[in-house]
Design an enzyme around this catalytic site. Structure first.
Site, PDB file in Angstrom:
ATOM      1  N   ASP A  36       0.809  -1.219   0.000  1.00 34.87           N
ATOM      2  CA  ASP A  36       0.000   0.000   0.000  1.00 34.87           C
ATOM      3  C   ASP A  36       0.840   1.265   0.000  1.00 34.87           C
ATOM      4  O   ASP A  36       2.025   1.213   0.279  1.00 34.87           O
ATOM      5  CB  ASP A  36      -0.737   0.067   1.336  1.00 34.87           C
ATOM      6  CG  ASP A  36      -2.027  -0.682   1.310  1.00 34.87           C
ATOM      7  OD1 ASP A  36      -2.578  -0.829   2.384  1.00 34.87           O
ATOM      8  OD2 ASP A  36      -2.474  -1.085   0.219  1.00 34.87           O
ATOM      9  N   LYS A  58      -3.636   3.581  -2.935  1.00 36.57           N
ATOM     10  CA  LYS A  58      -4.686   4.489  -3.383  1.00 36.57           C
ATOM     11  C   LYS A  58      -4.282   5.884  -2.940  1.00 36.57           C
ATOM     12  O   LYS A  58      -4.515   6.261  -1.811  1.00 36.57           O
ATOM     13  CB  LYS A  58      -6.030   4.133  -2.733  1.00 36.57           C
ATOM     14  CG  LYS A  58      -6.570   2.783  -3.159  1.00 36.57           C
ATOM     15  CD  LYS A  58      -7.813   2.457  -2.354  1.00 36.57           C
ATOM     16  CE  LYS A  58      -7.717   1.064  -1.801  1.00 36.57           C
ATOM     17  NZ  LYS A  58      -8.744   0.677  -0.885  1.00 36.57           N
ATOM     18  N   MET A 173      -8.060   8.828   9.601  1.00 33.41           N
ATOM     19  CA  MET A 173      -8.701   9.322   8.378  1.00 33.41           C
ATOM     20  C   MET A 173      -9.661  10.462   8.681  1.00 33.41           C
ATOM     21  O   MET A 173     -10.697  10.599   8.032  1.00 33.41           O
ATOM     22  CB  MET A 173      -9.483   8.184   7.685  1.00 33.41           C
ATOM     23  CG  MET A 173      -8.639   6.976   7.370  1.00 33.41           C
ATOM     24  SD  MET A 173      -9.606   5.579   6.772  1.00 33.41           S
ATOM     25  CE  MET A 173     -10.335   4.953   8.264  1.00 33.41           C
TER      26      MET A 173
HETATM   27  N1  SAH Z   1      -4.143   0.052   9.340  1.00 30.17           N
HETATM   28  C1  SAH Z   1      -3.658   1.396   9.562  1.00 30.17           C
HETATM   29  C2  SAH Z   1      -4.735   2.424   9.343  1.00 30.17           C
HETATM   30  C3  SAH Z   1      -5.249   2.470   7.947  1.00 30.17           C
HETATM   31  S1  SAH Z   1      -6.412   3.752   7.666  1.00 30.17           S
HETATM   32  C4  SAH Z   1      -3.071   1.476  10.972  1.00 30.17           C
HETATM   33  O1  SAH Z   1      -3.269   0.581  11.777  1.00 30.17           O
HETATM   34  O2  SAH Z   1      -2.385   2.459  11.241  1.00 30.17           O
HETATM   35  C5  SAH Z   1      -5.395   5.054   7.076  1.00 30.17           C
HETATM   36  C6  SAH Z   1      -5.275   6.128   8.123  1.00 30.17           C
HETATM   37  O3  SAH Z   1      -4.335   5.736   9.108  1.00 30.17           O
HETATM   38  C7  SAH Z   1      -4.763   7.453   7.626  1.00 30.17           C
HETATM   39  O4  SAH Z   1      -5.776   8.224   7.056  1.00 30.17           O
HETATM   40  C8  SAH Z   1      -4.265   8.082   8.897  1.00 30.17           C
HETATM   41  O5  SAH Z   1      -5.325   8.586   9.677  1.00 30.17           O
HETATM   42  C9  SAH Z   1      -3.726   6.877   9.622  1.00 30.17           C
HETATM   43  N2  SAH Z   1      -2.276   6.725   9.461  1.00 30.17           N
HETATM   44  C10 SAH Z   1      -1.624   5.694   8.906  1.00 30.17           C
HETATM   45  N3  SAH Z   1      -0.297   5.863   9.003  1.00 30.17           N
HETATM   46  C11 SAH Z   1      -0.116   7.034   9.646  1.00 30.17           C
HETATM   47  C12 SAH Z   1       1.027   7.753  10.090  1.00 30.17           C
HETATM   48  N4  SAH Z   1       2.276   7.309   9.877  1.00 30.17           N
HETATM   49  N5  SAH Z   1       0.836   8.905  10.755  1.00 30.17           N
HETATM   50  C13 SAH Z   1      -0.389   9.377  10.994  1.00 30.17           C
HETATM   51  N6  SAH Z   1      -1.505   8.732  10.594  1.00 30.17           N
HETATM   52  C14 SAH Z   1      -1.363   7.582   9.944  1.00 30.17           C
END
Ligand code: SAH
Length: 501
Positions: A36, A58, A173
Site C-alpha cells: 500500500d 490508493k 482518516m
Molecule cells: N491500518 C492502519 C490504518 C489504515 S487507515 C493502521 O493501523 O495504522 C489510514 C489512516 O491511518 C490514515 O488516514 C491516517 O489517519 C492513519 N495513518 C496511517 N499511518 C499514519 C502515520 N504514519 N501517521 C499518521 N496517521 C497515519
C-alpha cells in the site's frame, strides 16, 4: 498445483525499525509482495530481489485497484501456489480492510495468516509525546474512523456513546472531516477545553504535530497546513505532549540530507544522521562492481600468504576480500602470520567482524600520512586488496619507502545515474537541506550527475580540506567543513550548522 499462502502483514506506521521480526521474515520469504501507499517502501529492502511487487496504493483522488481487485490479486497468486506477503500500513485489522481480504482468501480456499503491526493509532501519538492511556488521567481509549462512506446519509459512528465513553479518542482518516467530528463531539457533551492534537506522518522523518483544544483544533490544523495522513487525538493525555514529545525535538528532525557515497559505504553516516532525526537520501553516485579475484586469492593462499602485511582501505575491500578468501578455502588462521592494516575505524571494525584485529590504523585518511605512519614500510612485502581505482596512491607512497606492494584489484566503482533525475527534482523544489561530501570523488561524481542542479540554499558539507578544494574547483563552495576529517566530524559540523539556524 499446490495452493500457496497469503500473509496479511502489518508494516507499522512508518519508522523502519517498527517492523516486527515476523513481518521481516515473511517479507524475506515472499514470492509476491502486495503493498500500500502507507506501508513504508523501505521495508521492501528485506524482500528477495526476484519477488514480484504489486503496488495497490490508493493516493487521494486516484484509484489504483479497488478492494475487489486487491482481493483478486491475493486469491489468484495464492491459488497459483505463491507465498504472498500482503503488506499494510499500521495493523492490518485496524481500518486496513484486512478482514475483507482474509474472508476473500477463506472463500477461495487460500490459507492465510495474520501478522499484527503497530497501528498508527498508538504509534503516531506515542512519537508525538502522547501516551494513549496514563495513570489517573486516561483508563481507556477508543480508535474511531473519521472518514465514512460519503454515500451514507448519516454518520454510523455513535458520537453520543463515544464522546464521553472513552477517555482518549483517536480518529484515523479524520482530517477532511475535522469540523464534523468537533461538532459531533461538542454536541454530545465533550468539554470544548479538552486538549487535542493532530500528528501527520507519525514516526516518519517528516512527522509534524500540532496541539490545541477540541474547540480550536480545526483552526490550528488549518493554519498549520497539516494534511493527511494524520491521526487526531482528543483527551487529557494530550496535555503531556509538551513534556513527553521526543521525536520532533531531535537535532536534525525535519532536515533532509543527501549522503553521497556508494550504497554499501553510506550506511554508517546515514545511520548517524537518521538517529539525529534527519531524513537521509543516499545518492549512490558510486556503485561497486566486483572483479573476479578467485584465482589470485587462491594462488596467495597456496603460496602460504607470502606477505608481511595486508592493508585494507575500505569496508568494501574487507567484505569482498573476505568473501573471496573464504571461497578459496582460507579463514582467519590462514592470515595468522600476517599483520593487518586498516584505514579508518569502520574498516577496522569490518576486519574485526572477520576475527582479525587491525595492527595498524593510521590517524588520517591521506595516503601520505598513511605511508609516514605505517610501521611496516622499509622492506615489507605488502598485499593491498582494494578498489581498482585506489590502487595507485597508497601503494605508490609505500613503494617510495622501499616496500614491495602487490595490489589485488577487488572491484571497480562505476557511476550510478539512476537516481539523478528524482534528486534533481527534489533539489529544485527546495526539499533538500544539506548534501554531504566525504571525498573528492563523491564531489566530482555528484557534479557530473547533476551538472545544472541549483544548490543555492542547500548546505554543502565537506569532510575536510581536500574535498573542500575539489568542491571549490567544481563551483560548489562548501558551506561548512568538518573540524576533524572523519564521518563523526562531518556529522558534528552539520548538527552545529542546523542548531545555529
Ligand atoms: N491500518 C492502519 C490504518 C489504515 S487507515 C493502521 O493501523 O495504522 C489510514 C489512516 O491511518 C490514515 O488516514 C491516517 O489517519 C492513519 N495513518 C496511517 N499511518 C499514519 C502515520 N504514519 N501517521 C499518521 N496517521 C497515519
Amino acid at each position: 498445483m499446490q495452493v500457496g499462502k497469503v500473509f496479511l502483514v502489518g508494516a507499522g506506521p512508518g519508522d523502519p525499525g517498527l517492523l516486527t521480526l515476523k513481518a521481516r521474515d515473511i517479507l524475506a520469504r515472499a514470492e509476491v509482495i502486495v503493498y500500500d501507499r502507507l506501508a513504508n517502501p523501505v521495508h521492501l529492502r528485506w524482500a528477495r530481489p526476484e519477488a514480484e511487487r504489486v503496488y495497490v496504493g490508493k493516493a487521494p483522488g486516484q484509484v489504483a485497484l479497488d478492494q475487489d481487485g486487491i482481493n483478486q490479486v491475493l486469491v489468484d497468486r495464492g491459488l497459483a501456489g505463491r507465498l504472498v506477503c500482503r503488506l499494510k500500513g499500521g495493523d492490518p485489522y485496524v481500518f486496513g480492510r484486512g478482514g475483507e481480504e482474509a474472508l476473500a482468501c477463506l472463500a477461495a480456499g487460500v490459507p492465510f495468516e495474520v501478522v499484527p503491526g503497530i497501528t498508527s493509532a498508538i504509534g503516531a501519538p506515542s512519537y508525538a509525546g502522547v501516551p494513549v492511556t496514563h495513570r489517573n488521567v486516561a483508563t481507556s481509549f477508543a480508535v474511531i474512523t473519521g472518514h465514512e462512506n460519503p454515500d451514507k446519509a448519516a454518520t454510523q459512528v455513535d458520537y453520543a456513546r463515544l464522546a464521553n465513553g472513552a477517555d482518549t479518542l483517536v480518529f484515523l482518516m479524520g482530517i477532511g472531516n475535522l469540523p464534523e467530528i468537533r461538532d459531533q463531539l461538542l454536541a454530545a457533551g465533550r468539554d470544548p477545553a479538552t486538549p487535542a492534537a493532530v500528528v501527520q506522518w507519525g514516526t516518519w522523518p517528516r512527522q509534524r504535530s500540532v496541539q490545541g483544544t477540541l474547540a480550536d483544533l480545526v483552526e490550528v490544523v488549518r493554519d498549520s497546513g497539516i494534511q493527511p495522513p494524520a491521526v487526531t487525538v482528543v483527551g487529557e493525555v494530550v496535555a503531556l505532549k509538551s513534556q513527553l514529545g521526543w521525536f520532533e525535538t531531535r537535532p536534525l528532525h525535519g532536515r533532509t540530507v543527501v549522503v553521497t557515497r556508494s550504497r554499501t559505504q553510506a550506511s554508517e553516516i546515514s545511520e548517524q544522521l537518521t538517529a539525529l532525526g534527519a531524513e537521509v537520501l543516499e545518492f549512490p553516485v558510486i556503485r561497486i562492481v566486483p572483479r573476479e579475484v578467485g584465482p589470485a586469492v587462491r594462488a596467495a593462499l597456496d603460496a602460504g600468504v607470502p606477505y608481511d602485511w595486508v592493508v585494507f582501505t575500505s569496508t568494501n575491500a574487507v567484505e569482498l576480500f573476505w568473501r573471496a578468501w573464504w571461497a578459496a578455502g582460507g579463514d582467519a588462521r590462514a592470515l595468522a602470520a600476517v599483520r593487518c592494516g586498516a584505514v579508518g575505524q569502520a574498516t577496522a571494525a569490518a576486519l574485526a567482524g572477520c576475527g582479525l584485529r587491525a595492527d595498524f590504523v593510521p590517524r588520517s585518511f591521506s595516503a601520505a600520512d598513511f605511508a609516514r605512519e605505517f610501521p611496516g614500510a622499509g622492506t615489507a612485502r605488502v598485499w593491498f586488496p582494494s578498489a581498482a581505482k585506489a590502487a595507485d596512491t597508497v601503494p605508490a607512497e609505500l613503494r617510495a619507502l622501499g616496500a614491495t606492494v602487490d595490489v589485488l584489484p577487488l572491484y571497480d566503482t562505476v557511476l550510478d545515474p539512476s537516481d539523478a533525475a528524482p534528486l534533481a527534482e527534489r533539489l529544485a523544489s527546495g526539499e533538500i537541506d544539506a548534501v554531504t561530501f566525504t571525498s573528492s570523488s563523491t564531489a566530482e561524481n555528484f557534479r557530473q550527475l547533476l551538472p545544472d542542479a541549483d544548490l543555492g540554499a542547500v548546505c554543502l558539507a565537506s569532510i575536510g580540506p581536500k574535498t573542500s578544494a575539489t568542491l571549490r574547483q567544481l563551483g560548489l563552495p562548501p558551506t561548512v567543513e568538518a573540524a576533524e576529517a572523519t564521518l563523526d566530524g562531518l556529522v558534528a559540523v552539520l548538527q552545529a550548522h542546523f542548531a545555529g539556524d
